[in-house]
Design an enzyme around this catalytic site. Structure first.
Site: not given
Length: 485
Positions: A80, A241
């Site tokens: 993000h 991730d």
């Protein structure tokens, strides 16, 4: 000379680099370097610090590994965050990270204009202030002179890929967390960005979205010199991730992974798109061409850190205290830094049912439950969306090392909890991708071949249904209306 692949995890807290043998996926070296500390509501880092940490960790791993040839690199990392670059590829300002909640006003304005249902239908998620879209809007509104210099927007893992190759590229998993990409059609939603500024050529400002087996490029001479390698290495698409950790863990449909790190995350995998009308489940893409239904809470291991500090104890003692508590005592709505799911960026924590009879053991248990119960509620949202949850439960992340975390999770779910022999699952998953792309192999098949061993870590010892119900009441979160055994 041993041929190796490199998996990278550029997280909020640090950069971890791991080397695995290309022949059989055996880990032979690893090192880490810290990132500048951050804390909401304003959470920002200089991307140059990420590169410096990566170079330091890479050189550390290289020194450990000895006589090796690094054939391929894959970078996974925190999602993000907005990295704004000018026309020369230089960073304009510090990157706003996923846990920066100062962009909530911009997010709410965009959600009202686009429509929550439309956002869910097109992006697979109801964006929160974590998503990149809100950060771009904040940039335009609050720093117009700097925004005028904006030529390219990349995400944290994209930035390291750019520094390695000179190429602007991303992948489906990262792009699907921006708020301006449709993971079902694999297309950018430029109209969302046009609501921020309709004069910019947004299509030219966004990185190419590579397929799971895509190649960003080869390492440049400058990058090779800094890393200390003599031969060019292939750089694959990389990813987010949690998406990379799913690959590194070799999870199958029905499995549920609970990640206890800076944030709290629960995720699974499915071949079909997931759309949650409530907006609580993010229907993002995974690294194999499918999807990774995911619920992320803002408050993870830092909650436990905070209670250990307040109680003047270390983590081992706090865990022991929590396991000695009975069934009574306070419950914690663990929104210490605001919250992402549910979307309450300005919230604070709430400790309820405190009395003069409250014990240290009960306070310790409440701290762990506040983190665990938030993710258990997230898993229930999966079930609402039809996502299978009948597989194994896996706990990962720093706080998963705590016996109390694992036991309280097992009690809450009424299911055994497993650990995996992969302490750095994100870097491992990135390495799986790098090896598969280099060798032209199936990513899913290689993930299965390199799948780490799982071991039983906790069996349910009782029923925590009443405490979970009280937590849901205090935290004002929705749970499934059903009886619990």
């Amino acid at each position: 000379m041993i041929q190796v692949v490199c998996g990278v995890d550029t997280s909020t807290q640090s950069c971890k680099v791991e080397f695995f043998t290309l022949e059989d996926g055996r880990r032979i070296a690893g090192a880490a370097a810290a990132h500048p500390p951050v804390a909401p509501p304003r959470s920002e880092q200089n991307p140059h610090a990420w590169w410096d940490a990566f170079v330091s960790a890479f050189r550390g791993a290289l020194a450990q590994a000895g006589d090796v040839s690094v054939r391929a690199i894959s970078v996974a990392g925190q999602c993000h965050g907005m990295v704004p670059l000018d026309a020369t590829g230089e960073v304009i300002r510090d990157a706003k990270l996923w846990n920066d909640t100062t962009t909530d006003a911009e997010l709410r304005s965009l959600t009202e204009r686009i429509g929550a249902e439309q956002l869910i239908a097109t992006t697979g998620s109801l964006p929160t202030a974590a998503f990149t879209l809100s950060k771009v809007a904040w940039f335009a509104r609050n720093e117009p002179e700097q925004f005028a210099r904006l030529a390219t927007i990349v995400l944290p893992h994209d930035y390291l890929t750019y520094r390695l190759t000179g190429v602007f590229a991303t992948d489906r998993s990262e792009a699907s967390g921006t708020g301006y990409f449709n993971p079902a059609t694999n297309a950018y939603l430029l109209d969302h960005l046009a609501l921020i500024d309709d004069t910019k050529n947004w299509a030219a400002m966004l990185p190419e979205v590579l397929a799971p087996d895509g190649v960003a490029g080869m390492t440049t001479a400058g990058a090779m010199a800094q890393l200390g390698i003599a031969e060019p290495a292939l750089v694959s698409a990389g990813g987010g991730d949690q998406h990379a950790s799913a690959l590194g863990l070799g999870i199958a449909e029905g499995d549920a992974v609970f990640a206890f790190g800076t944030s709290g995350v629960v995720f699974s995998t499915t071949p079909e798109p997931v759309r949650d009308p409530s907006g609580l489940v993010n229907g993002v893409a995974n690294l194999t061409g499918g999807f990774l239904p995911l619920v992320c809470t803002l408050n993870g291991a830092k909650v436990i850190d905070t209670f250990a500090r307040l109680m003047g104890t270390d983590h081992d003692e706090l865990s022991a205290l929590a396991l000695q508590a009975g069934h009574d005592g306070p419950v914690l709505a663990a929104f210490l830094d605001g919250e992402r799911t549910p979307n309450r960026p300005l919230a604070a924590g709430l400790l309820a049912d405190l009395t003069t009879e409250t014990t240290r053991e009960q306070l310790a248990r409440a701290a762990y439950e506040g983190v665990v119960f938030g993710l258990v509620a997230g898993r229930e949202h999966f079930e609402r969306c039809g996502v299978a949850t009948d597989g194994e439960v896996i706990a990962i992340g720093g706080a998963a090392r705590s016996t109390a975390t694992r036991q309280i999770l097992a009690d809450a779910l009424g299911k055994p909890v497993h650990l995996v022999d992969a302490p750095e699952a994100v870097a491992r998953g990135a390495a799986v991708q790098a090896a598969a792309v280099l060798g032209g192999a199936s990513i899913m098949e290689l993930a299965e071949a390199w799948k780490p061993e799982r071991r039983l870590a906790a069996e349910p010892r009782g029923n925590s249904a009443e405490r979970f119900a009280r937590y849901a009441e205090v935290a004002a979160v929705d749970t499934l209306d059903r009886s619990r055994e």
